[in-house]
Design an enzyme around this catalytic site. Structure first.
Site, mmCIF file in Angstrom:
data_model
loop_
_atom_site.group_PDB
_atom_site.id
_atom_site.type_symbol
_atom_site.label_atom_id
_atom_site.label_comp_id
_atom_site.label_asym_id
_atom_site.label_seq_id
_atom_site.Cartn_x
_atom_site.Cartn_y
_atom_site.Cartn_z
ATOM 1 N N GLY A 22 -24.811 55.006 67.624
ATOM 2 C CA GLY A 22 -25.486 53.775 67.234
ATOM 3 C C GLY A 22 -26.979 53.831 67.509
ATOM 4 N NE ARG A 83 -12.382 52.553 61.270
ATOM 5 C CZ ARG A 83 -13.180 51.763 61.979
ATOM 6 N NH1 ARG A 83 -13.400 51.991 63.259
ATOM 7 N NH2 ARG A 83 -13.784 50.746 61.411
ATOM 8 C CG ASN A 122 -13.086 58.869 65.319
ATOM 9 O OD1 ASN A 122 -12.970 59.242 66.478
ATOM 10 N ND2 ASN A 122 -12.139 58.250 64.674
ATOM 11 C CG ASP A 123 -17.467 57.956 68.297
ATOM 12 O OD1 ASP A 123 -16.332 57.618 67.876
ATOM 13 O OD2 ASP A 123 -18.414 57.169 68.396
ATOM 14 C CB CYS A 185 -13.968 42.826 68.428
ATOM 15 S SG CYS A 185 -14.167 44.612 68.545
HETATM 16 CA CA LIG Z 1 -10.424 57.957 67.415
HETATM 17 ZN ZN LIG Z 2 -12.196 45.274 67.533
#
Ligand SMILES: [Ca+2]
Ligand SMILES: [Zn+2]
Ligand SMILES: [Ca+2]
Ligand SMILES: [Zn+2]
Lengths: 328, 328
Positions: A22, A83, A122-123, A185
């Site tokens: 980010g 994703r 992904n990370d 979230c």
């Molecule tokens: Ca994952």
């Molecule tokens: Zn979430």
């Protein structure tokens, strides 16, 4: 002489690792034994075009340095938020932290320009791959990694292989919900463990307490509001601030409940906590397991990662594993 | 003539299936094509000794009937509540609904007395095996079954195989927690989906409303307090009882959140809801997925099981799959 040859191979066969977060875009030259030979870091650009340009220019600089370091670059491994379809080399849906980064074919422009094979995931999954190759996950058949940074990511290894799921949404451990309602979230839902226990969530709570003049304890220094973070929350709690303690208690319980949910779903033998808050969370997570997990999963081990750079090491491991695998 | 031979084999090769639940002990003769040829049911005894005795006597009766039915019994498959080690044929920890049923080697006494091979697994896993062999799970690489009865059980199929986990605690889907606190669960924890959405949980809420005289609507009949159940709750809600509607809304949300947690963890392509409440829950669970799942897992299908007897059919499938598998 033979072991010197092996040493030489392990140090000269390298991967180019890219980590898209980010905040930052990082590139590293990583040797086959997991040594980071050189590391580069710049702010992650806000647009698709400039981001691709920067990945390419940083990679080209690194490839030139690799020649001088006598490193042979076998390929490029990319770790990114969101994703990912690793088979196609495509980012499907990104997190809100990285803009213009959904439905992005990253493999084609990178392999076209750099003339190297490209892998991505992904990370959270990269963090799991890093543990599997270089960390506590070595030789462990079933384990899970949870990485707590700005957000919360994770990866699940089952029968020695990463679980990607039917639509590449497996191991999205930050979005395990531990409340029917709970805080909002980034993903659009509520009550996700990320919204309770991530660095971002703790910073939100620290700011809230600070706005109400409830955070700062005697002797604590704080220059300006923007600097309020999880660090101040933890330090206030350690100095006896009951409000800060309550926030951290809820965050730890949320992470513990998410871990117990993982135990009751895939039942790994090992849970590896990774990221800056890992050592803080280890003991409360173990407590929640004692209190709330089924008897059959009480024996599970919770450890803190030893790896300095799980995303970069995991990205590198995709290259090192594929390019050195014998055909069969 | 060839297809007649196949028909003959499929109808005469049979398994003895045993289902040990909180209330009943059931035995069935199940043919290779999943037809229940005969079924026997008695109350499940409260002690280990009398339970083993009853399993043996009911099995021996069934084996005699099988001869008359021209069925060849290939082995015994057992479905039971609790955590099971299927390799050793041992029940590790039972649910509180079945007493004296932890650390029980069930394979040895059964195979010694019946002279047949014995397989066992827990009821949720058997439900998943039943879907895999006879139901919606046929040919599906990754799916999950959630069975809602008195409690909530489940099973996870990954790469066409049941996930048992490192300590046989995988697929304990009833004990996915969807709240940091929430109602007490039979397992000792709180906030498990079983404590919100099982038949037992709905009955608890129905009784609570009935005790406060808030359940019964005009025209509803109810003889005595003991008979209050989930059925009355659903019927009151359908007649506009707002309290009953609120209870069912919370129960459905809890089950939906648990399903989304499964999608974010193992990301199956199919979720099969099974048990008496399945058709009731299907639509609200789909709604929670729309509202709270990540974009990447929105395409997942939620279906209701077509199988009448998932536990018995799954128990039988262990026998039928093992005994008819060619060695390789
Ligand atoms: Ca994952
Ligand atoms: Zn979430
Ligand atoms: Ca199960
Ligand atoms: Zn429970």
């Amino acid at each position: 002489a033979f072991s010197q040859d092996i040493d030489h191979i392990l140090e000269t066969q390298c991967a180019l690792a890219v980590d898209l977060g980010g905040t930052n875009l990082r590139v590293a030259i990583v040797s086959m034994r997991g040594k980071i030979m050189r590391k580069y870091c710049k702010p992650n650009p806000k647009t698709y075009e400039s981001r691709i340009q920067l990945i390419l220019s940083m990679s080209q600089d690194a490839i030139q340095d690799a020649v001088r370091l006598n490193c042979r670059i076998l390929g490029v491994g990319v770790s990114t938020g969101g994703r990912v379809n690793p088979q196609e080399g495509v980012i499907l849906h990104s997190t809100k932290l990285i803009q213009e980064w959904s439905s992005v074919d990253l493999r084609t422009p990178l392999s076209d320009a750099l003339h190297l094979p490209v892998w991505l995931d992904n990370d959270g999954n990269c963090a799991a791959l890093a543990e599997k190759k270089f960390g506590h996950g070595q030789g462990v058949e079933n384990f899970v990694t949870i990485i707590t940074g700005t957000g919360i990511g994770g990866g699940i290894v089952h029968h020695h292989e990463l679980v990607h799921g039917s639509t590449f949404c497996a191991g999205e451990l930050g979005h395990i919900m531990v409340s029917l309602d709970g805080p909002e979230c980034m993903c659009g839902s509520r009550g996700c463990v990320e919204a309770y226990a991530s660095g971002m969530a703790l910073q939100r709570e620290a700011k809230r307490l600070h706005d109400e003049d409830l955070l700062i304890m005697e002797g604590m220094e704080l220059k300006k509001v923007e600097a309020v973070s999880a660090v101040h929350l933890i330090s206030a709690a350690q100095q006896g601030n009951a409000k800060a303690q309550a926030v951290l208690k809820t965050a730890s319980t949320a992470l513990g409940v998410a871990v117990v949910n993982i135990l009751h779903m895939t039942n790994p033998s090992l849970v590896i906590l990774s990221g800056v808050l890992a050592s803080y969370y280890q003991s409360p997570v173990q407590d929640v397991i004692s209190q709330r997990a089924l008897a059959s999963s009480q024996g599970i081990k919770v450890v803190t990662s030893d790896l300095e750079e799980p995303a970069l090491l995991g990205a590198a491991s995709m290259v090192l594993d594929y390019t050195t695998r014998r055909s069969c």
